[in-house]
Design an enzyme around this catalytic site. Structure first.
Site, mmCIF file in Angstrom:
data_model
loop_
_atom_site.group_PDB
_atom_site.id
_atom_site.type_symbol
_atom_site.label_atom_id
_atom_site.label_comp_id
_atom_site.label_asym_id
_atom_site.label_seq_id
_atom_site.Cartn_x
_atom_site.Cartn_y
_atom_site.Cartn_z
ATOM 1 C CE LYS A 29 -81.823 77.991 114.104
ATOM 2 N NZ LYS A 29 -82.296 79.125 113.855
ATOM 3 C CD GLU B 105 -66.252 83.775 115.183
ATOM 4 O OE1 GLU B 105 -65.958 85.032 115.494
ATOM 5 O OE2 GLU B 105 -65.211 83.135 115.207
ATOM 6 C CB CYS C 275 -70.183 90.626 113.332
ATOM 7 S SG CYS C 275 -69.096 89.755 112.149
ATOM 8 C CD GLU D 67 -73.791 94.043 116.256
ATOM 9 O OE1 GLU D 67 -74.098 92.947 116.998
ATOM 10 O OE2 GLU D 67 -72.876 94.068 115.612
HETATM 11 P P1 NAP Z 1 -79.243 86.124 116.683
HETATM 12 O O1 NAP Z 1 -80.738 86.748 116.900
HETATM 13 O O2 NAP Z 1 -78.429 85.835 117.875
HETATM 14 O O3 NAP Z 1 -79.575 84.564 115.944
HETATM 15 C C1 NAP Z 1 -78.334 83.883 115.608
HETATM 16 C C2 NAP Z 1 -79.009 82.616 115.354
HETATM 17 O O4 NAP Z 1 -79.363 82.120 116.606
HETATM 18 C C3 NAP Z 1 -80.343 82.344 114.373
HETATM 19 O O5 NAP Z 1 -80.049 81.045 113.680
HETATM 20 C C4 NAP Z 1 -81.166 82.345 115.548
HETATM 21 O O6 NAP Z 1 -82.429 81.667 115.049
HETATM 22 C C5 NAP Z 1 -80.642 81.262 116.422
HETATM 23 N N1 NAP Z 1 -81.109 81.514 117.648
HETATM 24 C C6 NAP Z 1 -81.947 82.270 118.393
HETATM 25 N N2 NAP Z 1 -82.270 82.260 119.760
HETATM 26 C C7 NAP Z 1 -81.688 80.791 119.759
HETATM 27 C C8 NAP Z 1 -81.999 79.961 120.847
HETATM 28 N N3 NAP Z 1 -82.554 80.395 122.112
HETATM 29 N N4 NAP Z 1 -81.265 78.801 120.987
HETATM 30 C C9 NAP Z 1 -80.951 78.380 119.840
HETATM 31 N N5 NAP Z 1 -80.677 79.161 118.723
HETATM 32 C C10 NAP Z 1 -81.222 80.472 118.691
HETATM 33 O O7 NAP Z 1 -78.355 86.706 115.749
HETATM 34 P P2 NAP Z 1 -78.615 87.528 114.277
HETATM 35 O O8 NAP Z 1 -79.643 88.759 114.662
HETATM 36 O O9 NAP Z 1 -79.439 86.339 113.428
HETATM 37 O O10 NAP Z 1 -77.593 88.021 113.708
HETATM 38 C C11 NAP Z 1 -77.077 89.081 113.823
HETATM 39 C C12 NAP Z 1 -76.075 89.039 115.075
HETATM 40 O O11 NAP Z 1 -75.009 88.250 114.790
HETATM 41 C C13 NAP Z 1 -75.271 90.425 115.412
HETATM 42 O O12 NAP Z 1 -75.124 90.600 116.679
HETATM 43 C C14 NAP Z 1 -73.842 90.270 114.726
HETATM 44 O O13 NAP Z 1 -72.861 91.215 115.087
HETATM 45 C C15 NAP Z 1 -73.566 88.791 115.009
HETATM 46 N N6 NAP Z 1 -72.723 87.963 113.814
HETATM 47 C C16 NAP Z 1 -71.627 87.855 114.501
HETATM 48 C C17 NAP Z 1 -70.492 87.291 113.592
HETATM 49 C C18 NAP Z 1 -69.228 87.139 114.053
HETATM 50 O O14 NAP Z 1 -68.301 86.297 113.232
HETATM 51 N N7 NAP Z 1 -68.653 87.343 115.169
HETATM 52 C C19 NAP Z 1 -70.892 87.204 112.127
HETATM 53 C C20 NAP Z 1 -72.257 87.384 111.806
HETATM 54 C C21 NAP Z 1 -73.074 88.106 112.622
HETATM 55 P P3 NAP Z 1 -83.527 82.601 114.452
HETATM 56 O O15 NAP Z 1 -83.363 83.040 113.172
HETATM 57 O O16 NAP Z 1 -84.978 81.459 114.342
HETATM 58 O O17 NAP Z 1 -84.025 83.532 115.548
#
Ligand code: NAP
Length: 494
Positions: free
Chosen positions: A191, A267, A301, A398
């Site tokens: 997804k 992650e 991240c 962040e």
């Molecule tokens: P996000 O809002 O948490 O979304 C991540 C994924 O989760 C997206 O595919 C999103 O879908 C989905 N999602 C959101 N709500 C959900 C729910 N209730 N149930 C299931 N899936 C759901 O994060 P983002 O804004 O895309 O990415 C940025 C974040 O990722 C930052 O905090 C960054 O630090 C973190 N990150 C961490 C790593 C690591 O390896 N630690 C690597 C890269 C990024 P939608 O797009 O449809 O909302």
């Protein structure tokens, strides 16, 4: 196959190597959602709509589980060498399309082409690494201490995996999960993030053409992922969740996974400190800072979020960083001259503006940038804010953008304490000419990954992951494979 496809142009404006299906990949075929609903994809460099992809509902989510489940036994029984050969084919197929995939990433994510090219190489590398790991999943055999029996330990594929990825590395975050899952013998449902599904769809089509059997990879996009992912996680055929994204959503998914006791790898967000000691090589520290801060325009991240710089080197560090960041060309991701691309959307710009305004209100000095660029698309310029005061929100959250927040320090103990004064613990950076000192600091920083005298930690061969609220488990290296394995112990008497 669905009739709806998208053909992004190559660099010369010609059609790319193949049309990307914009449907859902379920089993052997691409299909539309039953509702007919579609999600519009926007080019962040212009604000214009590129195309639209199928919007999955709960029924299609469960159909993806059906497909992954139906393919699971055959894939688990596929000889490791055959799985490895397919993974090698995926590596070569992705690299063959590196330039086109990079352009696609730049188009839908807004990142500079140079960053996107690097991402494709990094993403493809997971297939090569895990092709090599697939044939090295060994077991253990021992004698029980009492001598009555043998202890046989096997690593078995854990089962159907739900993989949820963010938009900031649309190729690499997907392959970092798909490759170990397939190497271990698991089938999966990917997804991708709503903002950047095209890269995932293109990668899935490349993998399908490279020989990944039907049902082993399924891809669904959903504008309302909560109910769809919840239904998938409550289906007891699903045994693994691997999530990359924000800590906030990670917590929600951990609660969902608890209901059916699904194994969860997380992650999550970061808040990386970047420590520069007086004895550091200034030029090396600036080079490292440029990578740690400006790769992906700060949308990583692992991005350096807080620069703690010792007083003796502080002013020269700020001056040089301002000069280097100020010289960066800001522009559309696909423009080859661009060094700092667009932010993903208006919400990202709003967050950066809020954090910068708060820091300024609390006493920080703007040395570079500090205001959104007035142009189409979502652009924030490279920015340096110095003298950031304790209690500023940018030190807690962040910024996920091209803003370097700098804080001077005198005493190294203070710097370590400040570096650890966060709920996050993903990555950290330390610059010092005294390696003994740098390694001692690295050991005391509460992070899963510490870069010493370098600005990059990511490597398919290394365990990537966080401590504290930055995550659970590791991706990459042989540790990443075990996340997709169940440990089976057999007590044998003979
Ligand atoms: P996000 O809002 O948490 O979304 C991540 C994924 O989760 C997206 O595919 C999103 O879908 C989905 N999602 C959101 N709500 C959900 C729910 N209730 N149930 C299931 N899936 C759901 O994060 P983002 O804004 O895309 O990415 C940025 C974040 O990722 C930052 O905090 C960054 O630090 C973190 N990150 C961490 C790593 C690591 O390896 N630690 C690597 C890269 C990024 P939608 O797009 O449809 O909302």
């Amino acid at each position: 196959m669905t009739s709806l496809t998208y053909t992004p142009p190559d660099a010369g404006g010609r059609p790319g190597p193949f049309a990307i299906p914009t449907g859902l990949l379920i089993g052997h075929s691409w299909r539309d959602s039953t509702s007919g609903a579609r999600i519009e994809i926007v080019n962040p460099s212009t604000g214009e709509t590129l195309t639209a992809v199928a919007d999955c509902g709960v029924a299609e989510g469960i159909a993806a589980v059906d497909a992954a489940s139906a393919a699971a036994a055959d894939w688990a029984a596929t000889p490791p060498r055959k799985r490895a050969d397919i993974l090698f084919a995926c590596f070569h197929a992705m690299m063959a399309e590196q330039e086109w995939l990079a352009q696609l990433i730049s188009l839908e994510n807004g990142k500079a082409l140079s960053d996107a090219r690097g991402e494709v190489a990094y993403a493809a590398e997971f297939f090569r690494w895990y092709a090599e790991e697939a044939v090295r999943i060994t077991g253990e055999m021992g004698i029980a201490p009492g001598g009555a029996n043998r202890i046989l330990v096997q690593y078995q594929p854990i089962g159907v995996a739900l993989l949820i990825t963010p938009w900031n590395f649309p190729a690499a975050m997907a392959t970092r999960k798909i490759a170990p899952a397939l190497a271990a013998g698991c089938t999966c449902i990917l997804k991708p993030a709503e903002e950047t599904p095209l890269t995932a769809l293109a990668v899935a089509e490349i993998l399908r053409r490279a020989g990944v059997p039907a049902g082993v990879i399924n891809v669904i996009n959903a504008s309302d992922p909560g109910p769809v992912c919840s239904a998938i996680l409550h289906d007891t055929r699903v045994r693994k969740l691997s999530f990359t994204g924000s800590t906030e959503v990670g917590r929600i998914l951990l609660r969902e996974a608890a209901d059916t006791v699904v194994s969860a790898s997380m992650e999550l967000g970061g808040n990386a400190p970047f420590l520069v000691l007086d004895d550091a090589d200034l030029d090396a520290a600036i080079e490292g800072a440029m990578v740690a801060k400006m790769r992906n325009a700060g949308e990583a991240c692992t991005a350096a979020n807080r620069f703690y710089v010792q007083r003796g080197i502080h002013d020269r560090f700020v001056e040089k960083l301002v000069a280097r960041m100020g010289a960066m060309a800001v522009g559309a991701g696909c423009d080859p001259a661009t060094q700092c691309g667009a932010m993903i959307n208006q919400a990202s710009i709003d967050k950066i503006e809020r954090l910068v305004a708060d820091a300024i209100a609390k006493g920080a000095d703007v040395r570079l940038g500090g205001a959104t660029l007035e142009r189409a698309g979502f652009f924030y310029p490279p920015s340096v804010i110095a003298n950031v005061q304790p209690g500023s929100a940018i030190l807690e959250d962040e910024v996920f953008g091209p803003v370097a927040a700098i804080i001077p320090f005198d005493d190294i103990e203070d710097a370590i304490r400040l570096a650890n004064a966060t709920d996050y613990g993903l990555a950290a950076y330390v610059y010092s000419a005294d390696l003994k000192n740098a390694l001692q600091i690295a050991e005391r920083i509460e992070c899963g990954m510490v870069a010493v005298n370098r600005g990059l930690v990511s490597d398919a061969a290394a365990p990537f992951g966080g401590m504290k609220q930055s995550g659970l488990g590791r991706e990459g290296s042989h540790h990443g494979l075990t996340e997709y394995c169940e440990i089976k112990y057999i007590a044998v008497s003979w």
